[in-house]
Structures are given as structure tokens and as C-alpha cells.
Design a protein around this motif. Structure first.
Motif, PDB file in Angstrom:
ATOM      1  N   ALA A   8       0.827  -1.210   0.000  1.00  0.00           N
ATOM      2  CA  ALA A   8       0.000   0.000   0.000  1.00  0.00           C
ATOM      3  C   ALA A   8       0.859   1.256   0.000  1.00  0.00           C
ATOM      4  CB  ALA A   8      -0.933  -0.010   1.217  1.00  0.00           C
ATOM      5  N   TYR A   9       1.970   1.240   0.770  1.00  0.00           N
ATOM      6  CA  TYR A   9       2.892   2.379   0.750  1.00  0.00           C
ATOM      7  C   TYR A   9       3.456   2.594  -0.654  1.00  0.00           C
ATOM      8  CZ  TYR A   9       3.007   2.233   5.885  1.00  0.00           C
ATOM      9  OH  TYR A   9       2.682   2.273   7.205  1.00  0.00           O
ATOM     10  N   ILE A  10       3.921   1.503  -1.277  1.00  0.00           N
ATOM     11  CA  ILE A  10       4.541   1.596  -2.598  1.00  0.00           C
ATOM     12  C   ILE A  10       3.528   2.089  -3.629  1.00  0.00           C
ATOM     13  CG2 ILE A  10       5.599   0.248  -4.458  1.00  0.00           C
ATOM     14  CD1 ILE A  10       7.480   0.616  -2.156  1.00  0.00           C
ATOM     15  N   THR A  11       2.307   1.559  -3.570  1.00  0.00           N
ATOM     16  CA  THR A  11       1.289   1.917  -4.560  1.00  0.00           C
ATOM     17  C   THR A  11       0.829   3.353  -4.392  1.00  0.00           C
ATOM     18  OG1 THR A  11       0.545  -0.381  -4.580  1.00  0.00           O
ATOM     19  CG2 THR A  11      -0.943   1.252  -5.520  1.00  0.00           C
ATOM     20  N   GLU A  12       0.648   3.784  -3.151  1.00  0.00           N
ATOM     21  CA  GLU A  12       0.143   5.135  -2.919  1.00  0.00           C
ATOM     22  C   GLU A  12       1.118   6.195  -3.419  1.00  0.00           C
ATOM     23  OE1 GLU A  12      -1.325   7.994   0.789  1.00  0.00           O
ATOM     24  OE2 GLU A  12      -0.421   6.028   1.167  1.00  0.00           O
ATOM     25  N   LYS A  13       2.409   5.983  -3.220  1.00  0.00           N
ATOM     26  CA  LYS A  13       3.415   6.971  -3.612  1.00  0.00           C
ATOM     27  C   LYS A  13       4.043   6.657  -4.966  1.00  0.00           C
ATOM     28  CE  LYS A  13       3.079   9.707  -0.143  1.00  0.00           C
ATOM     29  NZ  LYS A  13       2.593  11.100  -0.326  1.00  0.00           N
ATOM     30  N   GLN A  14       3.589   5.598  -5.683  1.00  0.00           N
ATOM     31  CA  GLN A  14       4.076   5.275  -7.029  1.00  0.00           C
ATOM     32  C   GLN A  14       5.589   5.091  -7.045  1.00  0.00           C
ATOM     33  OE1 GLN A  14       1.564   5.027  -9.585  1.00  0.00           O
ATOM     34  NE2 GLN A  14       0.399   5.095  -7.689  1.00  0.00           N
ATOM     35  N   LEU A  15       6.123   4.334  -6.077  1.00  0.00           N
ATOM     36  CA  LEU A  15       7.567   4.109  -5.980  1.00  0.00           C
ATOM     37  C   LEU A  15       7.952   2.809  -6.665  1.00  0.00           C
ATOM     38  CD1 LEU A  15       8.107   5.160  -2.261  1.00  0.00           C
ATOM     39  CD2 LEU A  15       8.733   6.463  -4.289  1.00  0.00           C
ATOM     40  N   GLY A  16       9.225   2.650  -6.966  1.00  0.00           N
ATOM     41  CA  GLY A  16       9.746   1.454  -7.619  1.00  0.00           C
ATOM     42  C   GLY A  16      10.027   0.341  -6.628  1.00  0.00           C
ATOM     43  N   ARG A  17      10.383  -0.835  -7.152  1.00  0.00           N
ATOM     44  CA  ARG A  17      10.607  -1.999  -6.301  1.00  0.00           C
ATOM     45  C   ARG A  17      11.879  -1.877  -5.467  1.00  0.00           C
ATOM     46  NH1 ARG A  17      13.861  -5.946  -8.654  1.00  0.00           N
ATOM     47  NH2 ARG A  17      12.591  -7.577  -7.702  1.00  0.00           N
ATOM     48  N   GLU A  18      12.756  -0.898  -5.761  1.00  0.00           N
ATOM     49  CA  GLU A  18      13.952  -0.722  -4.949  1.00  0.00           C
ATOM     50  C   GLU A  18      13.632  -0.152  -3.569  1.00  0.00           C
ATOM     51  OE1 GLU A  18      13.558   2.862  -7.718  1.00  0.00           O
ATOM     52  OE2 GLU A  18      13.396   0.686  -7.831  1.00  0.00           O
ATOM     53  N   PHE A  19      12.395   0.324  -3.364  1.00  0.00           N
ATOM     54  CA  PHE A  19      12.001   0.862  -2.070  1.00  0.00           C
ATOM     55  C   PHE A  19      11.276  -0.176  -1.199  1.00  0.00           C
ATOM     56  CE2 PHE A  19      12.571   4.582  -4.685  1.00  0.00           C
ATOM     57  CZ  PHE A  19      13.119   5.518  -3.825  1.00  0.00           C
ATOM     58  N   TRP A  20      11.244  -1.432  -1.646  1.00  0.00           N
ATOM     59  CA  TRP A  20      10.492  -2.445  -0.913  1.00  0.00           C
ATOM     60  C   TRP A  20      11.067  -2.690   0.487  1.00  0.00           C
ATOM     61  CZ3 TRP A  20       6.406  -5.441  -0.158  1.00  0.00           C
ATOM     62  CH2 TRP A  20       5.414  -5.449  -1.134  1.00  0.00           C
ATOM     63  N   PHE A  21      12.384  -2.706   0.606  1.00  0.00           N
ATOM     64  CA  PHE A  21      12.988  -2.957   1.922  1.00  0.00           C
ATOM     65  C   PHE A  21      12.530  -1.906   2.928  1.00  0.00           C
ATOM     66  CE2 PHE A  21      16.354  -1.714   4.880  1.00  0.00           C
ATOM     67  CZ  PHE A  21      16.473  -2.877   5.625  1.00  0.00           C
ATOM     68  N   TYR A  22      12.578  -0.636   2.523  1.00  0.00           N
ATOM     69  CA  TYR A  22      12.207   0.437   3.438  1.00  0.00           C
ATOM     70  C   TYR A  22      10.706   0.408   3.725  1.00  0.00           C
ATOM     71  CZ  TYR A  22      16.758   1.933   1.773  1.00  0.00           C
ATOM     72  OH  TYR A  22      18.072   1.970   1.436  1.00  0.00           O
ATOM     73  N   ALA A  23       9.902   0.028   2.735  1.00  0.00           N
ATOM     74  CA  ALA A  23       8.460  -0.058   2.962  1.00  0.00           C
ATOM     75  C   ALA A  23       8.125  -1.159   3.971  1.00  0.00           C
ATOM     76  CB  ALA A  23       7.738  -0.301   1.640  1.00  0.00           C
ATOM     77  N   VAL A  24       8.783  -2.324   3.842  1.00  0.00           N
ATOM     78  CA  VAL A  24       8.554  -3.420   4.793  1.00  0.00           C
ATOM     79  C   VAL A  24       9.039  -3.024   6.189  1.00  0.00           C
ATOM     80  CG1 VAL A  24       9.210  -5.783   5.362  1.00  0.00           C
ATOM     81  CG2 VAL A  24       8.613  -5.195   3.015  1.00  0.00           C
ATOM     82  N   HIS A  25      10.196  -2.372   6.253  1.00  0.00           N
ATOM     83  CA  HIS A  25      10.734  -1.939   7.542  1.00  0.00           C
ATOM     84  C   HIS A  25       9.807  -0.939   8.214  1.00  0.00           C
ATOM     85  CE1 HIS A  25      13.427   0.446  10.204  1.00  0.00           C
ATOM     86  NE2 HIS A  25      13.940  -0.740  10.471  1.00  0.00           N
ATOM     87  N   HIS A  26       9.286   0.018   7.441  1.00  0.00           N
ATOM     88  CA  HIS A  26       8.380   1.020   8.015  1.00  0.00           C
ATOM     89  C   HIS A  26       7.055   0.378   8.419  1.00  0.00           C
ATOM     90  CE1 HIS A  26       6.915   5.070   8.748  1.00  0.00           C
ATOM     91  NE2 HIS A  26       5.825   4.784   8.054  1.00  0.00           N
ATOM     92  N   ALA A  27       6.561  -0.577   7.620  1.00  0.00           N
ATOM     93  CA  ALA A  27       5.314  -1.255   7.963  1.00  0.00           C
ATOM     94  C   ALA A  27       5.456  -2.032   9.268  1.00  0.00           C
ATOM     95  CB  ALA A  27       4.892  -2.184   6.825  1.00  0.00           C
ATOM     96  N   ALA A  28       6.594  -2.693   9.462  1.00  0.00           N
ATOM     97  CA  ALA A  28       6.815  -3.431  10.705  1.00  0.00           C
ATOM     98  C   ALA A  28       6.854  -2.495  11.910  1.00  0.00           C
ATOM     99  CB  ALA A  28       8.108  -4.233  10.609  1.00  0.00           C
TER     100      ALA A  28
END
Length: 488
Positions: A8-28
Motif C-alpha cells: 500500500a505504501y509503494i502503490t500510494e506513492k508510485q515508488l519502484g521496487r527498490e524501495f520495498w525494503f524500506y516499505a517493509v521496515h516502516h510497515a513493521a
């Protein structure tokens, strides 16, 4: 789950897959601060580990654009005339201090500034259109059996057509969730939909508000009723939020208008209807060469995705008058030369650009009648009569000014007098500089806030040359070395 929250973070801000680590870390981190009951007591995992309640002041929207000051590039301090600020993407909290970590795709570096300003409504692609590539918010690479994941055929936000369950036509909807499947499943399904053995996967939100779970086979199956579809080549290179039928806010004629993107044989255009449920077009704005210019239109906030509230930092720029004329530095082939002599040397490929910049500066001084040109014979005669002091040397300072993205924008020349060679001593009351006092600045800011106005930066050319010297004040200045008219 953490994965759905990160997606949801990645989709809302239209970011690339290189931001997945930070998105998972922030979600946790955020999930650990969600309250729950433990033995009839309301608490959070964060409180159980650290013994204190989480502070909501530390929360921020992942992927927001932040603005902060930067005075060094590594160990090298930036010059006074260089930009002292940067913008970046908020990716997490700093472990060593109570600040946010920002990532700048242009410099490819991370920053932890002590002071920053967040713009949570702005998409990162508007600030970094060439560095952010949205891949549909699929999955991180660990869920795939190949290092080069295939693109998602139906990323979230894709408009699709499905067969009606009552078999009485078709229904339209938008993809809101995608399954976690391997590359081979997608490849085999595209080549032969009958070989797709996995069902379930895609969640479609229909236009009537309901949701429906469909398989990949249902999406790739051609509709029963032939429908008019756009050529895929016409949409190639455009983001999904600029496809026909997408909601877009446009800056036109000094006002932000909410409308839609349409495509016809004449090309793309922006249309505004009389009211949301009307089919009558109020007005339309052609968008020629949208595929080539969409990055500029989105980056300059002319086109804003969606019909949400426009950020208070934005002001319609379509009613602004033309800016002051300046010499462009966008086509320079070499770095900024250290001196005027090297800048105007015949071997310099950018000689004409710096020559125009120097003539702009010198022409402005002549236009304001800052100096009166005399010959060497006249200078020696005035010196013998004691009417003027020794001539002071001057130099030309060359600077390449950059735009908000850090790219060369303007070639600026400044003719300055070397006052350190002056023999005369002036009292403090006779020395001044036309700069704004802090009290006056606070007054202007308070007035802007009271009238709900946006502060804008202005530039007054040759501001230091507006004053008039007394009649008995005379000075002699030598032209800078390298001046084309020095020998004349």
C-alpha cells in the motif's frame, strides 16, 4: 499483513521496487505501535519491549517529499552561490537521532537532516520524473525464482473489463490487489491461458463500489462484446494516471481545474465536465505530444494526478508573467571556466554563451549609467590634476546557477571591483548594503500568512547599482582582464 501494508505504501506513492525494503521496515515499525489487548490491558508491542508508550509525533507518511538544508557534498563544502537545499524521499527513521532519513535519487545518497519540511501530498515522481519508475507495487525480489522479475500485466490502478455474472453484458472496474505468482505462471498464461492452473488472485473494485475476486484467466480472456480499445502504442510511455479516463487536476488560466484525460484521433486532451455526473463538456485543453512532455507537465505541477486537495504550497503558475531574460546554461558542453579569459578563449566550445552572459552584465551597468567610459589619455590627465584616485582593478566572476533539480539553468556573470586595493578609509555610516532586515522579513511573512498568500522569490538585477554617488565622489575602475573591449 506487513506485505500488504508495504505494498500500500509503494502503490500510494508510485515508488519502484527498490524501495520495498524500506516499505517493509516502516510497515513493521508501524504495526508494532498498533494497540491490542493483553490480559485485559490495552497495550502495544512497542510498549512491551521499551516500557514507554509510542509517540505519535514521530509518525510520518512513507514516501513523502521532504526539503532540507545541505551545505556539504561529502567533505567538500558547497560554495555560497550554490544551492544550499535538497529534496528527498522519506524512507525511515534515523537510529542515531530523532530525525527522518531521506534518499535523493539524483545524488544517490541518504541524508539525516536535523531540520526539514515535509510535503505529504506530493508524489516523488513529480520531483524525480526520470529516476522513479513505478513497477505496479508487485512484490520484492525474494518471492521470485529469477533475478529479473517480469512486469506485472495488471498492476494496481489498471482499468479492466469483466463479464457480468448475470451474463447480461460487461462491467468495468479497477485492480486494487494482485497475487504473488512466479514468472513462469505469467509467461505460460499469456501464451496459453488454458494452462493457468492457479485461480484466485486479483481483487477488482467495480464501478458500483463492490469488490470481486477474479483469476488471471478471466482478465486475459477477450470480452464477448467487441469494444473499441486504444492502440497500445498510443499509451506506451505514459503512466497509468494519465491514461484515458483518469482523473487529473490541471493548472489552466490561473486556476486548478478537475477533469479527465481523453484520447481521440486528434490526440490527447484534458476535458472538464459541467458537473461530475454530466456528459456535457464544459471546456477542453489539447495536450499535444503528451508522451514526450508529461514529465515536464507533472514536474511543474501543471498536471496533478487525481482530484484530491491541491497542496497549499502550490499556486497556479499559468497566470504568471514572463520572467526576466537571462542566458541559458542548459546546453553548456564544459564546466564553468575559472576566469573570463578562459571563458572567451576561441578554443572554448561555450564561448558564445559566456560572451552573451558578459554582455548582459555589462549592458545592464551601462543602461543604469553606473560608469562613464574614458580613454587612457583622459585617465592620465585626470590623475595629474588630482581629480581621481588610482584606478582599482576589477574581475568577472562566472557562475552556473542550477534549477530545483540541480541541473544547469543560467549562465551568470558578475563584474566586481576589488575593494581590498582601496587606500581610502570609509566610516561605517558611509558603508551599506541593500539587504532585507529580519524585522522586515518577519513583517512580510506575517502579512502573507494573514492574507493567506504564498511567498515567492524575486530578483532585482543590478540591485547594488541603484544608488547615486555624491557629486564629489569619483572613482576609476579598470575593466576586468579578458574584456573584449579592453584594448579599445
Amino acid at each position: 499483513t506487513i506485505i500488504r501494508m508495504a505494498r500500500a505504501y509503494i502503490t500510494e506513492k508510485q515508488l519502484g521496487r527498490e524501495f520495498w525494503f524500506y516499505a517493509v521496515h516502516h510497515a513493521a515499525l508501524m504495526l508494532n505501535q498498533i494497540p491490542g489487548r493483553l490480559k485485559r490491558r490495552l497495550t502495544t508491542p512497542f510498549e512491551l519491549v521499551h516500557g514507554v508508550k509510542p509517540d505519535s509525533k514521530t509518525w510520518f507518511i512513507f514516501g513523502s517529499i521532504g526539503y532540507f538544508g545541505v551545505d556539504k557534498d561529502g567533505n567538500v563544502a558547497r560554495a555560497t552561490l550554490e544551492d544550499q537545499t535538497l529534496d528527498g524521499i522519506a524512507v525511515g527513521r534515523d537510529d542515531a537521532s530523532n530525525t527522518i532519513v531521506f534518499y535523493n535519487p539524483l545524488t544517490k545518497q541518504y541524508y539525516s537532516p536535523p531540520i526539514f519540511k515535509l510535503d505529504e501530498d506530493r508524489l516523488p515522481v513529480t520531483n524525480f520524473p526520470r529516476n522513479i519508475k513505478y513497477s505496479g507495487g508487485l512484490t520484492c525480489g525474494l518471492f521470485r525464482n529469477r533475478t529479473d522479475p517480469s512486469p506485472e500485466p495488471f498492476p494496481p490502478g489498471t482499468r479492466v473489463t469483466l463479464a457480468s455474472p448475470a451474463d447480461d453484458g460487461e462491467v468495468r472496474g479497477t485492480v486494487v490487489n494482485v497475487p504473488l505468482v512466479t514468472t513462469e505462471v505469467f509467461t505460460s498464461a499469456v501464451n496459453s491461458p488454458s494452462t493457468l492452473e492457479c485461480s484466485a488472485g486479483y481483487t477488482i473494485e467495480l464501478d458500483n463500489g463492490s469488490r470481486r475476486e477474479v483469476s488471471f484467466e478471466e482478465l486475459v480472456k477477450p470480452p464477448k462484446t467487441p469494444s473499441v480499445s486504444l492502440d497500445t502504442a498510443a499509451l506506451e510511455g505514459l503512466p497509468y494516471f494519465l491514461h484515458p479516463g483518469s482523473k487529473v487536476t490541471m493548472d489552466h488560466d490561473g486556476t486548478f481545474h478537475k477533469g479527465y484525460i481523453e484520447h481521440s484521433s486528434e490526440g490527447f486532451r484534458f476535458v472538464v465536465y459541467r458537473h461530475p455526473r454530466s456528459k456535457t463538456v464544459d471546456f477542453a485543453v489539447p495536450l499535444p505530444k503528451l508522451k514526450q512532455s508529461w514529465t515536464t507537465l507533472v514536474g511543474d505541477d501543471v498536471l496533478i494526478p487525481g482530484h484530491g486537495t491541491v497542496s497549499t504550497f502550490l499556486r497556479p503558475a499559468s497566470n504568471n508573467g514572463p520572467s526576466a531574460k537571462h542566458v541559458s546554461a542548459k546546453n553548456l558542453l564544459s564546466p564553468c571556466p575559472p576566469s573570463l579569459i578562459k571563458a572567451l578563449h576561441p578554443s572554448n566550445p561555450d564561448r558564445q554563451v559566456w560572451l552573451d552572459s558578459y554582455h548582459e552584465e555589462k549592458g545592464g551597468l551601462e543602461q543604469h549609467e553606473v560608469f562613464e567610459r574614458i580613454s587612457k589619455k583622459q585617465y592620465l590627465a585626470l590623475r595629474r590634476q588630482g581629480l581621481i584616485p588610482d584606478a582599482l582593478p576589477s574581475m568577472c566572476v562566472l557562475v552556473i546557477k542550477k534549477d530545483k533539480e540541480g541541473k544547469p539553468d543560467r549562465a551568470k556573470s558578475r563584474i566586481v571591483v576589488l575593494g581590498n586595493y582601496e587606500d581610502r578609509v570609509y566610516d561605517k555610516s558611509k558603508r551599506f548594503a541593500p539587504v532585507l532586515k529580519y524585522s522586515s522579513l518577519r513583517l512580510l511573512v506575517s502579512k502573507a500568512i494573514g492574507d493567506k498568500r504564498v511567498l515567492q522569490q524575486g530578483d532585482c538585477k543590478n540591485a547594488f547599482c541603484q544608488a547615486t554617488l555624491p557629486d564629489d565622489e569619483r572613482m576609476a575602475i579598470r575593466p576586468p582582464h579578458g574584456d573584449p573591449a579592453f584594448a579599445k
